[in-house]
Scaffold this active site. Structure first.
Site, PDB file in Angstrom:
ATOM      1  CG  HIS A 118      -7.125 -60.345  52.237  1.00 32.96           C
ATOM      2  ND1 HIS A 118      -6.848 -59.240  51.486  1.00 32.96           N
ATOM      3  CD2 HIS A 118      -8.381 -60.735  51.888  1.00 32.96           C
ATOM      4  CE1 HIS A 118      -7.881 -58.976  50.694  1.00 32.96           C
ATOM      5  NE2 HIS A 118      -8.831 -59.861  50.930  1.00 32.96           N
ATOM      6  CG  HIS A 128      -9.890 -62.316  46.592  1.00 32.28           C
ATOM      7  ND1 HIS A 128      -8.650 -62.165  47.186  1.00 32.28           N
ATOM      8  CD2 HIS A 128     -10.719 -61.462  47.248  1.00 32.28           C
ATOM      9  CE1 HIS A 128      -8.731 -61.248  48.130  1.00 32.28           C
ATOM     10  NE2 HIS A 128      -9.973 -60.805  48.184  1.00 32.28           N
ATOM     11  CG  ASP A 176     -12.624 -61.735  50.491  1.00 24.96           C
ATOM     12  OD1 ASP A 176     -11.504 -61.402  50.939  1.00 24.96           O
ATOM     13  OD2 ASP A 176     -13.165 -61.170  49.515  1.00 24.96           O
ATOM     14  CG  HIS A 181     -16.149 -58.909  53.253  1.00 23.70           C
ATOM     15  ND1 HIS A 181     -15.192 -59.879  53.441  1.00 23.70           N
ATOM     16  CD2 HIS A 181     -15.655 -58.070  52.311  1.00 23.70           C
ATOM     17  CE1 HIS A 181     -14.154 -59.626  52.645  1.00 23.70           C
ATOM     18  NE2 HIS A 181     -14.419 -58.541  51.958  1.00 23.70           N
TER      19      HIS A 181
HETATM   20 ZN   LIG Z   1     -10.642 -59.856  49.915  1.00 18.88          ZN
END
Ligand SMILES: [Zn+2]
Length: 282
Positions: A53, A209, A213, A236
């Site tokens: 973040h 969000h 990321d 991720h």
């Molecule tokens: Zn995140």
């Protein structure tokens, strides 16, 4: 934990310094460690967790060179979004440095596909992200959003979107004795029939969000990206895998000194650093 952002010279890049153990970890793909629920950087057995973040905020605002000091193993999660970091960066102020900003420009598409999950990098004039998510949950069957990432769009459309999780996962984590990291204060928790603990900041906060990321994870390329990420149900590990594949594929990218005033917005085409040091409220 205390977080400090300090001005750094041109071509320094983004580096995390674990001040408690005296180890510095450059924020680049070579140092990616575990990526279960967050992205961890690791070097010489020392790690710094949940970097994405903050990296998203730095990349979103176009900051190229900064020293990040943390006196523990994790970047403070704060409210689970990048908004507090954006505020810190505004407090610090940004200044152009004496070198041109270099970009990694995508020349040929690369893709990483795992079943129904995928991440693709495609050639594009600007940095763009198209993201779609779908979960086996009545509230989150499908959300999709596509945008061009600029300091303005990042600040207004992406940075405030918070981490989310499902109540059933929170319960599972609790049963298996894993730490929850104050899950109710710094994440949106989704129950069977609604959001439990908070009002949403956007109707589609969840996919926003995921875009946050992705901006943070792609920042580990080490240069701003000129290209488009197309991600479907990714996370991720896929974000960094496709970035790694881009850099490992001969001819798929080139490094260019592009004039992109919308990213820096202070002086077109110059790398950006901080004007002054700042410290996180936590
Ligand atoms: Zn995140």
């Amino acid at each position: 934990m205390r977080l400090r952002l300090l001005p750094a010279p041109a071509e320094h890049g983004v580096r995390f310094a674990r001040t408690d153990v005296g180890v510095e970890i450059p924020a680049i793909l070579d140092h990616v460690g575990e990526q279960d629920h967050a992205t961890t950087l690791r070097r010489d057995g020392v790690s710094i967790g949940t970097v994405e973040h903050l990296l998203g905020a730095l990349s979103g605002l176009g900051v190229d060179d900064v020293r990040v000091e943390v006196d523990g193993p994790e970047v403070p999660v704060l409210d689970g979004s990048a908004a507090p970091f954006v505020i810190l960066l505004h407090e610090a102020g940004l200044r152009p440095l004496a070198v041109p900003r270099l970009h990694v420009r995508v020349k040929e598409p690369v893709a990483v596909v795992h079943g129904t999950k995928s991440a693709r990098l495609l050639p594009a004039e600007h940095f763009e992200i198209g993201y779609s998510i779908g979960f086996d949950h009545p509230l989150l069957r499908h959300q999709a959003l596509s945008l061009r990432v600029t300091p303005r769009s990042f600040t207004e459309q992406v940075a405030p979107a918070r981490t989310f999780g499902f109540l059933r996962e929170v319960e599972m984590l609790r049963k298996s004795g894993l730490a929850l990291g104050g899950s109710l204060e710094n994440a949106v928790v989704i129950g069977e029939t609604g959001v439990l603990n908070n009002k949403l900041r956007f109707e589609d906060e969840f996919v926003r969000h995921k875009i946050l990321d992705a901006v943070g994870d792609l920042a580990l390329i080490g240069f701003p990206l000129l290209g488009r990420l197309e991600a479907t149900r990714a996370g991720h590990a896929l974000h960094t895998a496709v970035a790694q594949k881009l850099l490992a594929t001969p001819g798929a990218y080139e490094i260019v000194a592009a004039d992109a005033p919308e990213r820096g917005s202070v002086v077109a085409g110059r790398a950006l650093g901080l004007e002054s040091p700042v410290e996180s409220p936590a």
